[in-house]
Scaffold this active site. Sequence first.
Site, PDB file in Angstrom:
ATOM      1  CB  SER A 176       4.829 -10.716   8.635  1.00 18.45           C
ATOM      2  OG  SER A 176       5.804 -10.715   7.680  1.00 18.45           O
ATOM      3  CE1 TYR A 189       6.770  -5.861   9.605  1.00 18.87           C
ATOM      4  CE2 TYR A 189       7.454  -7.655   8.621  1.00 18.87           C
ATOM      5  CZ  TYR A 189       6.592  -6.760   8.586  1.00 18.87           C
ATOM      6  OH  TYR A 189       5.408  -7.049   7.952  1.00 18.87           O
TER       7      TYR A 189
HETATM    8  N1  LIG Z   1       3.228  -5.601   2.179  1.00 21.71           N
HETATM    9  C1  LIG Z   1       4.068  -6.727   2.395  1.00 21.71           C
HETATM   10  O1  LIG Z   1       4.852  -7.315   1.777  1.00 21.71           O
HETATM   11  C2  LIG Z   1       3.762  -7.443   3.866  1.00 21.71           C
HETATM   12  C3  LIG Z   1       4.117  -8.626   3.974  1.00 21.71           C
HETATM   13  C4  LIG Z   1       3.557  -9.476   5.286  1.00 21.71           C
HETATM   14  C5  LIG Z   1       2.858  -8.771   6.365  1.00 21.71           C
HETATM   15  N2  LIG Z   1       2.199  -7.422   6.258  1.00 21.71           N
HETATM   16  C6  LIG Z   1       1.607  -6.749   7.135  1.00 21.71           C
HETATM   17  O2  LIG Z   1       0.409  -6.291   6.362  1.00 21.71           O
HETATM   18  C7  LIG Z   1       0.182  -5.045   7.297  1.00 21.71           C
HETATM   19  C8  LIG Z   1      -0.325  -3.712   6.106  1.00 21.71           C
HETATM   20  O3  LIG Z   1       0.844  -3.721   5.711  1.00 21.71           O
HETATM   21  P1  LIG Z   1       0.949  -3.088   3.983  1.00 21.71           P
HETATM   22  O4  LIG Z   1       1.899  -3.729   3.252  1.00 21.71           O
HETATM   23  O5  LIG Z   1      -0.431  -2.559   3.555  1.00 21.71           O
HETATM   24  O6  LIG Z   1       1.501  -1.736   4.672  1.00 21.71           O
HETATM   25  P2  LIG Z   1       1.289  -0.048   4.029  1.00 21.71           P
HETATM   26  O7  LIG Z   1       0.971   0.122   2.735  1.00 21.71           O
HETATM   27  O8  LIG Z   1       2.640   0.576   4.474  1.00 21.71           O
HETATM   28  O9  LIG Z   1       0.068   0.405   4.914  1.00 21.71           O
HETATM   29  C9  LIG Z   1       0.253   0.291   6.465  1.00 21.71           C
HETATM   30  C10 LIG Z   1      -1.071   0.753   7.015  1.00 21.71           C
HETATM   31  O10 LIG Z   1      -0.942   0.967   8.390  1.00 21.71           O
HETATM   32  C11 LIG Z   1      -1.329   2.494   8.623  1.00 21.71           C
HETATM   33  N3  LIG Z   1      -0.592   2.973   9.811  1.00 21.71           N
HETATM   34  C12 LIG Z   1       0.805   3.001  10.014  1.00 21.71           C
HETATM   35  N4  LIG Z   1       1.106   3.305  11.171  1.00 21.71           N
HETATM   36  C13 LIG Z   1       0.016   3.515  11.855  1.00 21.71           C
HETATM   37  C14 LIG Z   1      -0.532   4.115  13.276  1.00 21.71           C
HETATM   38  N5  LIG Z   1       0.441   4.522  13.937  1.00 21.71           N
HETATM   39  N6  LIG Z   1      -1.819   3.929  13.458  1.00 21.71           N
HETATM   40  C15 LIG Z   1      -2.754   3.859  12.607  1.00 21.71           C
HETATM   41  N7  LIG Z   1      -2.570   3.435  11.388  1.00 21.71           N
HETATM   42  C16 LIG Z   1      -1.217   3.290  10.919  1.00 21.71           C
HETATM   43  C17 LIG Z   1      -1.114   3.352   7.228  1.00 21.71           C
HETATM   44  O11 LIG Z   1      -1.808   4.573   7.397  1.00 21.71           O
HETATM   45  P3  LIG Z   1      -1.369   5.786   7.719  1.00 21.71           P
HETATM   46  O12 LIG Z   1       0.106   6.090   7.431  1.00 21.71           O
HETATM   47  O13 LIG Z   1      -2.466   6.713   7.137  1.00 21.71           O
HETATM   48  O14 LIG Z   1      -1.290   5.983   9.344  1.00 21.71           O
HETATM   49  C18 LIG Z   1      -1.463   2.257   6.579  1.00 21.71           C
HETATM   50  O15 LIG Z   1      -2.852   2.635   5.951  1.00 21.71           O
HETATM   51  C19 LIG Z   1       0.967  -4.583   8.203  1.00 21.71           C
HETATM   52  O16 LIG Z   1       0.797  -5.427   9.437  1.00 21.71           O
HETATM   53  C20 LIG Z   1       2.289  -5.302   7.776  1.00 21.71           C
HETATM   54  O17 LIG Z   1       3.088  -5.815   8.570  1.00 21.71           O
HETATM   55  C21 LIG Z   1       2.682  -7.111   4.711  1.00 21.71           C
END
Ligand SMILES: NC(=O)c1ccc[n+]([C@@H]2O[C@H](COP(=O)([O-])OP(=O)(O)OC[C@H]3O[C@@H](n4cnc5c(N)ncnc54)[C@H](OP(=O)(O)O)[C@@H]3O)[C@@H](O)[C@H]2O)c1
Length: 320
Positions: A176, A189
């Site tokens: 990120s 985070y």
């Molecule tokens: N959205 C943003 O603005 C943003 C910005 C920068 C970086 N990121 C990074 O991008 C990645 C994806 O984020 P997102 O925004 O798509 O978040 P999200 O919509 O909350 O999705 C997170 C995913 O991770 C899974 N997950 C959570 N805990 C888990 C565990 N213990 N074991 C296996 N799977 C798990 C969730 O599925 P389940 O709950 O079904 O397990 C879900 O599929 C993350 O690493 C985040 O830090 C996001």
Amino acid sequence: MAGLSFCNAIGVVLLAVLAFPLCYTFIPPQVHEVKGKCAVVTGASTGIGVQIAHVLASEGISKLVITARSKEKLDAVAANITKHYPKTQVFAEKSDVSKPEDRTALAETVAKTFGSCPTTLVNNAGVESFLHMELQSAKPKIDQMIDINIRGLIHLTNDFLPMLIKSGGHIVNIASLAGKMPGIGVNVYSATKFAVIGFSLNLRADMRHRKLDVSVHCVMPGIVKEAGMADDMGKQIGLPLESITDLAGFSRPIDTANAVVEAIKYDHPELIVNSLPVWPLIAIHSIFPRWFDFTFELPLPSVERLNAWFDKVTDYQSQK
Ligand SMILES: NC(=O)c1ccc[n+]([C@@H]2O[C@H](COP(=O)([O-])OP(=O)(O)OC[C@H]3O[C@@H](n4cnc5c(N)ncnc54)[C@H](OP(=O)(O)O)[C@@H]3O)[C@@H](O)[C@H]2O)c1
């Protein structure tokens, strides 16, 4: 006259020396293929991971394992990918990256399913909590972020590496922008994402140094609109994401998904995904560490809106 030609000569030498890294940075050659290979995407039940899985299938990945804790959501994602890209075989595997037994089982299942197919592991699963660090009630959230975002990612990589080294492949870690610069309330985070970047760069160096056929890449989205954790939080607190994206820029899940493919094909060590160019800020911060002390205190409406958004999310999540 002699002074001028000496300066010209220095200029020519400098340009020649810089041409190579500039070329490799801005117009790198394609060195890897995605088509016909295999891939695993963690955190593929919602948000960015769903797009990454779709884009990999659209690029012609032959076998794709998608994982997360919610099997029902994974099955729906798998069915949708199969509908659009029938040539890709999709397997939905319930797995929690924070549980050692799940990680080992996932690595074993994938090794059996893929055989010797060159494999990409996309470490995308992650969670984010905004915290007032002085609260004792923050402890479970601190542990959860460390367990999933960094301990889980490193151990899963460790479980997969024997098969990746045999088959050849890639590891793409989704970090990120919070791993490059400070924010408000994202203390732990941010620490996990700084760690992901450090781990990725070092593992890449290790693999190259040992001449192993595994390349490691780090993709760093800023604030993501339309789906994902930031979007969910904006909805929870009822303040639009535009309050922060005006100043910080944004991207969409598809941009991160495309960056994953680009990182593999062009062998990028790291890629930032954001509508506004932020690397000058990162460079300034590296040279002048007080830069962000001033940034968050600037008396500008856009900075005040950004601070108000982060304050509201931090207060809201700290009370939960
Ligand atoms: N959205 C943003 O603005 C943003 C910005 C920068 C970086 N990121 C990074 O991008 C990645 C994806 O984020 P997102 O925004 O798509 O978040 P999200 O919509 O909350 O999705 C997170 C995913 O991770 C899974 N997950 C959570 N805990 C888990 C565990 N213990 N074991 C296996 N799977 C798990 C969730 O599925 P389940 O709950 O079904 O397990 C879900 O599929 C993350 O690493 C985040 O830090 C996001």
